[in-house]
Motif scaffolding. Structure first.
Motif, PDB file in Angstrom:
ATOM      1  N   THR A  47       1.212  26.537  20.816  1.00 25.81           N
ATOM      2  CA  THR A  47       0.189  25.807  21.561  1.00 25.81           C
ATOM      3  C   THR A  47      -0.842  26.786  22.115  1.00 25.81           C
ATOM      4  O   THR A  47      -0.569  27.968  22.263  1.00 25.81           O
ATOM      5  N   TYR A  66      -0.695  21.797  24.219  1.00 27.47           N
ATOM      6  CA  TYR A  66      -1.256  21.301  22.961  1.00 27.47           C
ATOM      7  C   TYR A  66      -2.019  22.384  22.228  1.00 27.47           C
ATOM      8  O   TYR A  66      -2.352  23.428  22.774  1.00 27.47           O
ATOM      9  N   PRO A  72      -3.085  13.050  22.287  1.00 28.77           N
ATOM     10  CA  PRO A  72      -1.721  13.103  21.779  1.00 28.77           C
ATOM     11  C   PRO A  72      -1.446  12.205  20.585  1.00 28.77           C
ATOM     12  O   PRO A  72      -0.427  12.356  19.927  1.00 28.77           O
ATOM     13  N   LEU A  77      -0.866  19.224  17.626  1.00 29.98           N
ATOM     14  CA  LEU A  77       0.430  19.377  18.288  1.00 29.98           C
ATOM     15  C   LEU A  77       0.260  19.111  19.779  1.00 29.98           C
ATOM     16  O   LEU A  77      -0.616  19.687  20.420  1.00 29.98           O
ATOM     17  N   TYR A  78       1.062  18.239  20.332  1.00 25.19           N
ATOM     18  CA  TYR A  78       1.001  17.868  21.746  1.00 25.19           C
ATOM     19  C   TYR A  78       2.427  17.697  22.220  1.00 25.19           C
ATOM     20  O   TYR A  78       3.168  16.880  21.674  1.00 25.19           O
ATOM     21  N   ARG A  79       2.863  18.475  23.215  1.00 28.45           N
ATOM     22  CA  ARG A  79       4.252  18.427  23.661  1.00 28.45           C
ATOM     23  C   ARG A  79       4.343  18.416  25.184  1.00 28.45           C
ATOM     24  O   ARG A  79       3.651  19.176  25.863  1.00 28.45           O
ATOM     25  N   GLU A  92      10.557  22.571  26.025  1.00 28.79           N
ATOM     26  CA  GLU A  92       9.845  21.515  25.295  1.00 28.79           C
ATOM     27  C   GLU A  92      10.637  20.217  25.323  1.00 28.79           C
ATOM     28  O   GLU A  92      11.849  20.205  25.128  1.00 28.79           O
ATOM     29  N   THR A  95      10.709  15.486  20.421  1.00 24.45           N
ATOM     30  CA  THR A  95      10.312  14.156  19.995  1.00 24.45           C
ATOM     31  C   THR A  95      11.533  13.280  19.731  1.00 24.45           C
ATOM     32  O   THR A  95      12.563  13.746  19.247  1.00 24.45           O
ATOM     33  N   ASN A 100       4.352  13.312  18.687  1.00 22.81           N
ATOM     34  CA  ASN A 100       4.119  14.133  19.867  1.00 22.81           C
ATOM     35  C   ASN A 100       4.842  13.565  21.089  1.00 22.81           C
ATOM     36  O   ASN A 100       5.337  12.429  21.054  1.00 22.81           O
ATOM     37  N   THR A 101       4.903  14.341  22.165  1.00 23.56           N
ATOM     38  CA  THR A 101       5.533  13.888  23.402  1.00 23.56           C
ATOM     39  C   THR A 101       4.636  14.161  24.602  1.00 23.56           C
ATOM     40  O   THR A 101       3.810  15.070  24.584  1.00 23.56           O
TER      41      THR A 101
END
Length: 188
Positions: A47, A66, A72, A77-79, A92, A95, A100-101
């Motif tokens: 990220t 991200y 998201p 990528l979005y976590r 992290e 998911t 993503n989360t």
């Protein structure tokens, strides 16, 4: 009251990059708030930006990390993450739906609530992540915990208190259409 706050801001040399932080405040000689410490939140692997959204009484933080452009529900990528403070790496939130989360809230037991995004859609499922004493993470899609699930869709969980009560939102299928509403989920 621990006199701590969290947030995020844009970096001056890169206006599309954000960094999360935790601020510890104290009282000065005239009882004014004084900044005592700034703790930057480390990035998750892969990220480029992050932000801090909530803090519990232990000073632990949840937020987002991200890379890429967009939100998201895009292809970037979005976590969501849980960060327990200096000298530790963020954890992290894995998911539960393949997408993503987002980590939106936490309690003093470090139970984290948020959303696991459904790939290829703008929808997500309300989620709960918990960690055992060894740090192993378990995740639960909260919609699976409601006996009358066929008529409910739980979109996101926003916060959790120390008794495990979860606030969020969802929609229920009534008279041929979905109606959005705020929700309070109370464990048995």
């Amino acid at each position: 009251d621990q006199k701590q706050v969290v947030g995020f801001g844009f970096l001056s040399d890169s206006p599309s990059v954000t960094r999360g932080y935790r601020l510890r405040l104290g009282l000065g000689g005239q009882n004014e708030l004084v900044l005592l410490e700034i703790d930057p939140v480390p990035l998750l692997a892969q990220t480029t930006s992050n932000g801090a959204d909530r803090i519990n009484d232990l000073g632990h933080v949840v937020g987002f990390a991200y890379s890429g452009e967009g939100g998201p529900t895009g292809t970037n990528l979005y976590r969501g993450f849980l960060w327990k403070g200096p000298f530790t790496d963020p954890i992290e939130m894995r998911t539960l739906t393949g997408g993503n989360t987002l980590a939106n809230g936490l309690n003093d037991s470090d139970a984290v609530v948020g959303t696991s995004i459904i790939p290829g859609s703008n929808d997500g499922e309300a989620a709960l992540w918990e960690h055992d004493a060894q740090g192993a993470q378990t995740g639960t899609l909260l919609g699976t915990q409601i006996p009358s699930k066929p008529s409910w869709y739980l979109g996101s969980a926003w916060d959790i208190n120390n008794d495990g009560w979860i606030g969020g939102y969802g929609r229920k299928f009534v008279k041929g259409k979905y109606t959005w509403t705020g929700l309070l989920l109370v464990p048995n």
